[in-house]
Design a protein around this motif. Structure first.
Motif: not given
Ligand code: 1GP
Length: 246
Positions: A173-181, A203-207, A224-229, A129-131, A21-23, A78-80
């Motif tokens: 290795v961390y594949l990320d489309t960015g928060s709220g993608a 893997v994270g971003g937009g899940i 699997l990383v989930v933040g925004t949701a 390695g962050y992509l 969970v990403l805070i 930390l995910f700085p």
């Molecule tokens: C962003 O991978 C994280 O760096 C999480 O993204 O906030 O879209 O879940 P979300």
């Protein structure tokens, strides 16, 4: 505590998927929401709690990490977004090198600044390695890093980049489309990376949905990383956790 990376590696070896969970540290200003998110994360058996963000708009970072640690029985990682996001209250730090970009500060510069503090705080550093991958719109991560993301439909570029990271000695290795993608990383990209590297894949971003979680795990995601949701609906974590662990 210095055991986060071994936990991730062990899960990969045992073909178990982990949920992180990403805070967003700015969430720390809303005590009630922060508490609900962390408590739900623990109740729903999230495996890791990540804290960090590309851009802080409040000065609540250290207090937020301390609060998360106090509220949870999970490792806090930390995910700085910058060397300012370090805290003695965490268990580990993703020592991120933005290998999809060509910004020297994010490849090695910030690391030089941060290294003495990481050492002094006794944090476990996880060489990662962050992509950044194109997820349909410019996210804060894309904008702040001033880097060109990997095109969404070019799994080969992601695989070659991840392989270079592995050969350089990075450990995840961390594949990320960015928060709220708008879009997540594609399962095809994860499969391509999995075919070329043996590292744990984060893997994270937009899940947002259980179906996405299932597909991304099936493609080879280890964490699997989930933040925004979860920020938008802290209860959502229960279904997501079932999808990841089931
Ligand atoms: C962003 O991978 C994280 O760096 C999480 O993204 O906030 O879209 O879940 P979300």
């Amino acid at each position: 505590m210095t055991n986060v990376l071994p936990r991730i590696v062990r899960a990969k070896e045992e073909a178990r998927h982990l949920l992180a969970v990403l805070i967003d540290p700015d969430l720390g200003v809303d005590e009630a929401l922060l508490e609900r998110t962390v408590q739900n994360a623990c109740m729903a058996r999230a495996d890791l709690i990540f804290v960090g963000g590309s851009l802080l708009t409040t000065a609540a970072f250290d207090r937020c990490v301390a609060r998360v640690k106090a509220l949870s029985d999970r490792p806090v990682v930390l995910f700085p977004g910058s060397p300012a996001q370090l805290s003695a209250h965490a268990d580990a730090v993703l020592f991120l090198s933005l290998i999809s970009g060509r910004n020297p500060e994010l490849l090695i510069g910030h690391h030089v600044t941060a290294a003495p503090t990481v050492k002094a705080l006794g944090l476990e550093a996880i060489p990662t390695g962050y992509l950044l991958v194109d997820g349909g719109r410019t996210t804060t991560a894309h904008y702040v890093s001033q880097s060109t993301p990997v095109p969404h439909d070019k799994p080969g570029i992601a695989a070659a980049t991840a392989l270079a990271g592995e050969l350089l000695g990075l450990r995840t290795v961390y594949l990320d489309t960015g928060s709220g993608a708008e879009r997540t990383v594609s399962p095809a990209m994860i499969e391509a990376v999995r075919a070329h590297v043996d590292l744990p894949i984060i893997v994270g971003g937009g899940i947002r949905t259980v179906a996405q979680a299932r597909d991304l795990c099936a493609a080879g995601t280890n964490v699997l990383v989930v933040g925004t949701a979860f920020e938008q609906d802290p209860e959502h974590i229960f279904a997501m956790s079932e999808a990841v662990h089931g």
